[in-house]
Design a protein around this motif. Sequence first.
Motif, PDB file in Angstrom:
ATOM      1  N   LYS A   1      -3.200  -1.681   2.116  1.00  9.89           N
ATOM      2  CA  LYS A   1      -3.256  -0.373   1.447  1.00  9.89           C
ATOM      3  C   LYS A   1      -4.687  -0.022   1.068  1.00  9.89           C
ATOM      4  O   LYS A   1      -5.508  -0.891   0.819  1.00  9.89           O
TER       5      LYS A   1
ATOM      6  N   GLU B   1      -4.279   3.928  -3.038  1.00 10.55           N
ATOM      7  CA  GLU B   1      -2.851   3.620  -3.058  1.00 10.55           C
ATOM      8  C   GLU B   1      -2.548   2.496  -4.049  1.00 10.55           C
ATOM      9  O   GLU B   1      -1.550   2.546  -4.777  1.00 10.55           O
ATOM     10  N   CYS B   2      -3.419   1.487  -4.093  1.00  9.54           N
ATOM     11  CA  CYS B   2      -3.237   0.374  -5.033  1.00  9.54           C
ATOM     12  C   CYS B   2      -3.360   0.861  -6.468  1.00  9.54           C
ATOM     13  O   CYS B   2      -2.569   0.467  -7.334  1.00  9.54           O
TER      14      CYS B   2
ATOM     15  N   ARG C   1      -2.697   3.830  -7.538  1.00  6.37           N
ATOM     16  CA  ARG C   1      -1.476   4.587  -7.830  1.00  6.37           C
ATOM     17  C   ARG C   1      -0.315   3.652  -8.140  1.00  6.37           C
ATOM     18  O   ARG C   1       0.508   3.941  -9.012  1.00  6.37           O
TER      19      ARG C   1
END
Length: 96
Positions: free
Chosen positions: A59, A63-64, A66
């Motif tokens: 990711k 994304e991490c 989030r």
Amino acid sequence: MNAATDSPRMARIRATLTQALAPTRLELVDDSHRHAGHAGARQGGHCTLRIAAPGFAGKRPLECHRMIYAALGELMHTDIHALSIELLPDVAEDLE
């Protein structure tokens, strides 16, 4: 051990992240003392998080981040005023 790092607030944050993300590495530091005088620092909640988790594999950093914010959920409104995040390499990935 630092009393601020071991506070009930920090324990809640640590437990929430552990349950949601099963991190292989997790370091959580309360930096609230470094923000004395800042209006948002009165109640504390300035934290530095260093974390690695298997779910982060493949990711993008955004994304991490989030995933972390989603895991923390309501704590982002009640216990955390500011969160600095550093993504660490996953130890399990290093062994592959």
